[in-house]
Design a protein around this motif. Structure first.
Motif, PDB file in Angstrom:
ATOM      1  N   PRO A  88      -7.837  16.467 -34.621  1.00 21.96           N
ATOM      2  CA  PRO A  88      -7.166  17.572 -35.312  1.00 21.96           C
ATOM      3  C   PRO A  88      -7.734  17.854 -36.692  1.00 21.96           C
ATOM      4  O   PRO A  88      -8.219  16.957 -37.377  1.00 21.96           O
ATOM      5  CB  PRO A  88      -5.710  17.090 -35.414  1.00 21.96           C
ATOM      6  CG  PRO A  88      -5.798  15.604 -35.393  1.00 21.96           C
ATOM      7  CD  PRO A  88      -6.974  15.274 -34.507  1.00 21.96           C
ATOM      8  N   PHE A  89      -7.683  19.119 -37.085  1.00 21.73           N
ATOM      9  CA  PHE A  89      -8.034  19.538 -38.436  1.00 21.73           C
ATOM     10  C   PHE A  89      -7.188  20.758 -38.782  1.00 21.73           C
ATOM     11  O   PHE A  89      -6.657  21.437 -37.894  1.00 21.73           O
ATOM     12  CB  PHE A  89      -9.528  19.843 -38.578  1.00 21.73           C
ATOM     13  CG  PHE A  89     -10.037  20.939 -37.673  1.00 21.73           C
ATOM     14  CD1 PHE A  89     -10.156  22.249 -38.119  1.00 21.73           C
ATOM     15  CD2 PHE A  89     -10.415  20.659 -36.362  1.00 21.73           C
ATOM     16  CE1 PHE A  89     -10.633  23.249 -37.292  1.00 21.73           C
ATOM     17  CE2 PHE A  89     -10.899  21.655 -35.520  1.00 21.73           C
ATOM     18  CZ  PHE A  89     -11.003  22.963 -35.990  1.00 21.73           C
ATOM     19  N   ALA A  90      -7.056  21.023 -40.084  1.00 21.00           N
ATOM     20  CA  ALA A  90      -6.157  22.074 -40.553  1.00 21.00           C
ATOM     21  C   ALA A  90      -6.935  23.273 -41.077  1.00 21.00           C
ATOM     22  O   ALA A  90      -8.059  23.140 -41.567  1.00 21.00           O
ATOM     23  CB  ALA A  90      -5.243  21.531 -41.644  1.00 21.00           C
ATOM     24  N   LEU A  91      -6.323  24.439 -40.979  1.00 17.64           N
ATOM     25  CA  LEU A  91      -6.881  25.689 -41.475  1.00 17.64           C
ATOM     26  C   LEU A  91      -5.913  26.318 -42.472  1.00 17.64           C
ATOM     27  O   LEU A  91      -4.703  26.339 -42.237  1.00 17.64           O
ATOM     28  CB  LEU A  91      -7.117  26.668 -40.322  1.00 17.64           C
ATOM     29  CG  LEU A  91      -7.939  26.178 -39.132  1.00 17.64           C
ATOM     30  CD1 LEU A  91      -7.887  27.196 -38.006  1.00 17.64           C
ATOM     31  CD2 LEU A  91      -9.371  25.910 -39.544  1.00 17.64           C
ATOM     32  N   VAL A  92      -6.444  26.841 -43.570  1.00 12.68           N
ATOM     33  CA  VAL A  92      -5.639  27.564 -44.546  1.00 12.68           C
ATOM     34  C   VAL A  92      -6.372  28.839 -44.950  1.00 12.68           C
ATOM     35  O   VAL A  92      -7.594  28.911 -44.862  1.00 12.68           O
ATOM     36  CB  VAL A  92      -5.340  26.718 -45.811  1.00 12.68           C
ATOM     37  CG1 VAL A  92      -4.491  25.509 -45.471  1.00 12.68           C
ATOM     38  CG2 VAL A  92      -6.626  26.293 -46.501  1.00 12.68           C
ATOM     39  N   THR A  93      -5.623  29.832 -45.377  1.00 16.04           N
ATOM     40  CA  THR A  93      -6.230  31.024 -45.974  1.00 16.04           C
ATOM     41  C   THR A  93      -5.708  31.258 -47.388  1.00 16.04           C
ATOM     42  O   THR A  93      -6.459  31.618 -48.268  1.00 16.04           O
ATOM     43  CB  THR A  93      -5.972  32.289 -45.128  1.00 16.04           C
ATOM     44  OG1 THR A  93      -4.566  32.478 -44.956  1.00 16.04           O
ATOM     45  CG2 THR A  93      -6.643  32.186 -43.773  1.00 16.04           C
ATOM     46  N   ARG A  94      -4.423  31.046 -47.586  1.00 19.09           N
ATOM     47  CA  ARG A  94      -3.841  31.144 -48.929  1.00 19.09           C
ATOM     48  C   ARG A  94      -3.918  29.760 -49.571  1.00 19.09           C
ATOM     49  O   ARG A  94      -3.015  28.939 -49.390  1.00 19.09           O
ATOM     50  CB  ARG A  94      -2.387  31.572 -48.858  1.00 19.09           C
ATOM     51  CG  ARG A  94      -2.122  32.960 -48.314  1.00 19.09           C
ATOM     52  CD  ARG A  94      -0.613  33.189 -48.350  1.00 19.09           C
ATOM     53  NE  ARG A  94      -0.227  34.510 -47.943  1.00 19.09           N
ATOM     54  CZ  ARG A  94       1.036  34.957 -47.998  1.00 19.09           C
ATOM     55  NH1 ARG A  94       1.998  34.148 -48.448  1.00 19.09           N
ATOM     56  NH2 ARG A  94       1.338  36.175 -47.616  1.00 19.09           N
ATOM     57  N   LEU A  95      -4.965  29.488 -50.309  1.00 21.55           N
ATOM     58  CA  LEU A  95      -5.130  28.154 -50.882  1.00 21.55           C
ATOM     59  C   LEU A  95      -4.434  28.108 -52.233  1.00 21.55           C
ATOM     60  O   LEU A  95      -4.966  28.562 -53.250  1.00 21.55           O
ATOM     61  CB  LEU A  95      -6.617  27.824 -51.014  1.00 21.55           C
ATOM     62  CG  LEU A  95      -6.958  26.343 -51.227  1.00 21.55           C
ATOM     63  CD1 LEU A  95      -6.426  25.491 -50.087  1.00 21.55           C
ATOM     64  CD2 LEU A  95      -8.457  26.160 -51.355  1.00 21.55           C
ATOM     65  N   ASN A  96      -3.214  27.588 -52.232  1.00 25.04           N
ATOM     66  CA  ASN A  96      -2.434  27.466 -53.459  1.00 25.04           C
ATOM     67  C   ASN A  96      -1.727  26.114 -53.445  1.00 25.04           C
ATOM     68  O   ASN A  96      -1.909  25.316 -52.521  1.00 25.04           O
ATOM     69  CB  ASN A  96      -1.441  28.635 -53.595  1.00 25.04           C
ATOM     70  CG  ASN A  96      -0.526  28.769 -52.381  1.00 25.04           C
ATOM     71  OD1 ASN A  96      -0.030  27.774 -51.841  1.00 25.04           O
ATOM     72  ND2 ASN A  96      -0.294  30.000 -51.926  1.00 25.04           N
ATOM     73  N   ASP A  97      -0.948  25.827 -54.476  1.00 26.33           N
ATOM     74  CA  ASP A  97      -0.312  24.511 -54.565  1.00 26.33           C
ATOM     75  C   ASP A  97       0.577  24.227 -53.360  1.00 26.33           C
ATOM     76  O   ASP A  97       0.621  23.097 -52.855  1.00 26.33           O
ATOM     77  CB  ASP A  97       0.506  24.399 -55.854  1.00 26.33           C
ATOM     78  CG  ASP A  97      -0.364  24.307 -57.099  1.00 26.33           C
ATOM     79  OD1 ASP A  97      -1.569  24.028 -56.954  1.00 26.33           O
ATOM     80  OD2 ASP A  97       0.160  24.516 -58.213  1.00 26.33           O
TER      81      ASP A  97
END
Length: 264
Positions: free
Chosen positions: A112-121
């Motif tokens: 498994p690995f994670a995906l983000v688009t809004r990289l914030n706290d």
């Protein structure tokens, strides 16, 4: 006969600001299995969590989608022409204000690995709460659910595999523990962060590299045997992400750079 839409369940007291989404794609059932296993234990939630089984119609027919890819249909239209357009418009209000875990499976790799688009706290905390070792910033792309919510999508493993189901369950339990929703052992970890900078187009290529393993400049990472042999060579070093032989019709996958550790 009315068409199935989605199943929404909320556990714990108060208004939920945490949500778990499974089966945006009807043939990616690992998230559904993970949620069912956790909820079957009738756990005591210390904060409110909303669980959404997104595309029940596609699940029932064991297909990725009915009319169009739900993860490309946002923000949707309540009067839209497609099942998924209407569903997307119904789903977003259920997730308003929530930090979201979106569970998927893939054709690219077993771990498994994670995906983000809004990289914030907030999304950094959500990503670390999954306990995975790698997080990918895919803001280069556009159109998925995590473009519209503070959330993290996790690719849990090969679609249809028991390993993906086990991974999804482990990710879900870790996430709920780290986000103080369940009293359970968990570990936020310190994942590596990658950033996608390019898509590799092309049909009928065999991917001959390995995802998250560096490809050197000049190295062959995909080839095709048709009327004449064709190879894809790296014009600069990169890390393959979501690359596969069979995952896409007109694309091999994505090229990424390694950024370093994900820190809050």
């Amino acid at each position: 006969m009315a068409r199935l839409s989605m199943r929404v369940q909320t556990f714990g007291a108060g208004t939920p600001d945490l949500a778990v989404v499974a089966c945006l794609h009807g043939n990616e059932r690992c998230g559904k299995t993970a949620v069912e296993r956790v909820l079957a234990e009738k756990p005591s939630f210390s904060r409110a969590v909303r669980f959404v089984l997104a595309n029940e119609e596609a699940i029932a027919e064991d297909v990725r989608f009915i009319d169009e890819d739900l993860n490309r249909a946002f923000p949707g239209d309540s009067n839209g022409k497609t099942h998924e357009s209407r569903l997307a418009a119904e789903l977003l209000p259920e997730l308003d204000g929530c930090g979201v875990l979106d569970l998927h499976s893939t054709e690219s790799q077993p771990e498994p690995f994670a995906l983000v688009t809004r990289l914030n706290d907030r999304t950094k905390r959500l990503a670390r709460a999954t306990g995975v070792g790698r997080v990918v910033d895919i803001s280069y792309l556009a159109g998925g659910l995590i473009d519209y919510v503070d959330g993290v999508a996790v690719e849990c493993g090969y679609r249809g595999s028991e390993r993906a189901e086990r991974n999804a369950e482990r990710v879900l339990r870790n996430f709920l523990g780290e986000m103080d929703a369940l009293d359970t052992l968990s570990d936020a970890g310190s994942p590596e962060l990658y950033r996608v900078f390019d898509a590799v187009e092309g049909a009928n290529y065999e991917f001959v590299g390995e995802n998250f393993v560096r490809v050197a400049e000049g190295e062959v990472f995909a080839r095709r045997e048709d009327d004449r042999a064709s190879e894809l060579r790296a014009d600069r070093p990169f890390y393959p992400v979501l690359m596969s032989t069979d995952g896409y019709d007109e694309m091999v996958g994505f090229r990424a750079e390694r950024v370093g550790k994900l820190v809050e």
